[in-house]
Design an enzyme around this catalytic site. Structure first.
Site, PDB file in Angstrom:
ATOM      1  N   PRO A  10     -21.546   5.108 -10.631  1.00  6.08           N
ATOM      2  CA  PRO A  10     -21.199   4.058 -11.572  1.00  6.08           C
ATOM      3  C   PRO A  10     -20.128   4.458 -12.583  1.00  6.08           C
ATOM      4  CG  PRO A  10     -23.379   4.952 -12.055  1.00  6.08           C
ATOM      5  CD  PRO A  10     -22.963   5.491 -10.723  1.00  6.08           C
ATOM      6  N   ASN A  11     -19.249   3.508 -12.814  1.00  8.50           N
ATOM      7  CA  ASN A  11     -18.179   3.601 -13.817  1.00  8.50           C
ATOM      8  C   ASN A  11     -17.029   4.523 -13.424  1.00  8.50           C
ATOM      9  OD1 ASN A  11     -19.432   1.815 -15.750  1.00  8.50           O
ATOM     10  ND2 ASN A  11     -20.954   3.418 -16.025  1.00  8.50           N
ATOM     11  N   ARG A  18     -11.030   4.944 -18.569  1.00 12.07           N
ATOM     12  CA  ARG A  18     -12.315   5.182 -19.223  1.00 12.07           C
ATOM     13  C   ARG A  18     -12.291   6.518 -19.964  1.00 12.07           C
ATOM     14  NH1 ARG A  18     -17.582   7.421 -15.954  1.00 12.07           N
ATOM     15  NH2 ARG A  18     -19.013   7.271 -17.716  1.00 12.07           N
ATOM     16  N   TYR A  23     -12.590  12.204 -19.353  1.00  9.46           N
ATOM     17  CA  TYR A  23     -12.566  12.170 -17.897  1.00  9.46           C
ATOM     18  C   TYR A  23     -11.175  12.321 -17.279  1.00  9.46           C
ATOM     19  CZ  TYR A  23     -17.342  10.588 -18.604  1.00  9.46           C
ATOM     20  OH  TYR A  23     -18.661  10.515 -18.981  1.00  9.46           O
ATOM     21  N   ASN A  74     -20.255  12.665  -6.934  1.00  8.13           N
ATOM     22  CA  ASN A  74     -20.324  12.577  -8.388  1.00  8.13           C
ATOM     23  C   ASN A  74     -21.236  11.382  -8.658  1.00  8.13           C
ATOM     24  OD1 ASN A  74     -20.144  12.154 -11.099  1.00  8.13           O
ATOM     25  ND2 ASN A  74     -17.934  12.438 -11.213  1.00  8.13           N
ATOM     26  N   ALA A  77     -23.879   8.678 -14.126  1.00  5.17           N
ATOM     27  CA  ALA A  77     -25.105   8.710 -14.926  1.00  5.17           C
ATOM     28  C   ALA A  77     -26.371   8.801 -14.067  1.00  5.17           C
ATOM     29  CB  ALA A  77     -25.165   7.478 -15.816  1.00  5.17           C
ATOM     30  N   HIS A  80     -28.455  11.898 -13.778  1.00  5.96           N
ATOM     31  CA  HIS A  80     -29.428  12.268 -14.808  1.00  5.96           C
ATOM     32  C   HIS A  80     -30.743  11.522 -14.663  1.00  5.96           C
ATOM     33  CE1 HIS A  80     -25.955  14.114 -16.642  1.00  5.96           C
ATOM     34  NE2 HIS A  80     -25.354  12.954 -16.798  1.00  5.96           N
ATOM     35  N   GLU A  98     -22.529  18.740  -5.879  1.00  6.60           N
ATOM     36  CA  GLU A  98     -22.473  17.765  -6.977  1.00  6.60           C
ATOM     37  C   GLU A  98     -21.270  18.094  -7.861  1.00  6.60           C
ATOM     38  OE1 GLU A  98     -26.169  17.634  -9.102  1.00  6.60           O
ATOM     39  OE2 GLU A  98     -25.355  16.409 -10.728  1.00  6.60           O
ATOM     40  N   HIS A 100     -19.120  16.941 -11.437  1.00  9.32           N
ATOM     41  CA  HIS A 100     -18.928  16.141 -12.652  1.00  9.32           C
ATOM     42  C   HIS A 100     -17.575  16.518 -13.228  1.00  9.32           C
ATOM     43  CE1 HIS A 100     -23.033  14.587 -12.795  1.00  9.32           C
ATOM     44  NE2 HIS A 100     -23.424  15.794 -12.433  1.00  9.32           N
ATOM     45  N   SER A 102     -16.548  16.025 -16.333  1.00 10.00           N
ATOM     46  CA  SER A 102     -16.736  16.616 -17.659  1.00 10.00           C
ATOM     47  C   SER A 102     -17.764  17.744 -17.580  1.00 10.00           C
ATOM     48  CB  SER A 102     -17.220  15.538 -18.633  1.00 10.00           C
ATOM     49  OG  SER A 102     -18.488  15.041 -18.226  1.00 10.00           O
ATOM     50  N   ARG A 107     -22.294  18.432 -23.592  1.00 12.45           N
ATOM     51  CA  ARG A 107     -22.241  17.080 -24.155  1.00 12.45           C
ATOM     52  C   ARG A 107     -23.600  16.685 -24.743  1.00 12.45           C
ATOM     53  NH1 ARG A 107     -19.483  13.091 -20.083  1.00 12.45           N
ATOM     54  NH2 ARG A 107     -19.504  11.825 -21.986  1.00 12.45           N
TER      55      ARG A 107
HETATM   56  C1  DQA Z   1     -19.972  12.251 -15.122  1.00 12.46           C
HETATM   57  C2  DQA Z   1     -20.905  12.747 -16.236  1.00 12.46           C
HETATM   58  C3  DQA Z   1     -22.051  11.792 -16.438  1.00 12.46           C
HETATM   59  O1  DQA Z   1     -22.873  12.259 -17.493  1.00 12.46           O
HETATM   60  C4  DQA Z   1     -21.527  10.412 -16.821  1.00 12.46           C
HETATM   61  O2  DQA Z   1     -22.598   9.508 -16.936  1.00 12.46           O
HETATM   62  C5  DQA Z   1     -20.501   9.920 -15.868  1.00 12.46           C
HETATM   63  C6  DQA Z   1     -19.475  10.852 -15.396  1.00 12.46           C
HETATM   64  C7  DQA Z   1     -18.726  13.158 -14.986  1.00 12.46           C
HETATM   65  O3  DQA Z   1     -18.071  13.080 -13.973  1.00 12.46           O
HETATM   66  O4  DQA Z   1     -18.425  13.940 -15.898  1.00 12.46           O
HETATM   67  O5  DQA Z   1     -20.442   8.744 -15.553  1.00 12.46           O
HETATM   68  O6  DQA Z   1     -20.655  12.279 -13.889  1.00 12.46           O
END
Ligand code: DQA
Length: 147
Positions: A10-11, A18, A23, A74, A77, A80, A98, A100, A102, A107
């Site tokens: 997502p996102n 964003r 990111y 990736n 969220a 988590h 996996e 990420h 960031s 964080r």
């Molecule tokens: C993320 C880190 C996650 O905590 C966050 O919710 C994301 C992006 C990252 O790529 O750093 O959507 O997966």
């Protein structure tokens, strides 16, 4: 030639606009193109997908894991929170890395709970878009070694 999956949660379709300070400025299309090119250079096929929904991610994994050798994910969220994704990955027995963008360890506290990481082969966090390419390089090496 192996089939590798790249799944973004997502996102991540909003990459580029964003929170670029967190990111980066690359769009998801940029990242996928670079990953596809690298996969091709390494002699593998890469299938890419992004979904904003947990069910959409699970469905795509169920449809595409048979016939694939490795996954780079990736989970956004959902990494988590998602028991459903964890169950899907365990059930499909597809090895995965996996990623990420960031550094989730540096964080907010709520980003320090991980649903997938302990069942992943490994996790790259905080290296930006380069994390995907490094994951791909690692996966190609694993496949070459027959793992
Ligand atoms: C993320 C880190 C996650 O905590 C966050 O919710 C994301 C992006 C990252 O790529 O750093 O959507 O997966």
């Amino acid at each position: 030639m192996a089939s590798i999956l790249l799944l973004n949660g997502p996102n991540l379709n909003l990459l580029g606009q964003r929170e670029p300070e967190v990111y980066g400025r690359d769009t998801l299309a940029d990242i996928e193109r670079r990953c596809r090119d690298q996969a091709e250079r390494l002699g593998h096929e890469l299938a890419c997908r992004q979904s904003n929904s947990e069910g959409g991610m699970v469905d795509w994994l169920q449809q595409n894991a048979p016939g694939a050798q490795y996954l780079i994910i990736n989970p956004g969220a959902y990494g988590h929170t998602s028991i459903a994704l964890r169950d899907a990955l365990l059930g499909l027995a597809l090895p995965f890395v996996e990623v990420h963008l960031s550094n989730v360890h540096a964080r907010e506290e709520f980003r320090r709970s991980f649903m997938l990481t302990d069942v992943a082969v490994g996790c790259i966090s905080g290296l930006g878009a380069q994390g995907y390419l490094l994951a791909l390089q690692f996966v190609a090496e694993q496949l070459r070694e027959g793992r």
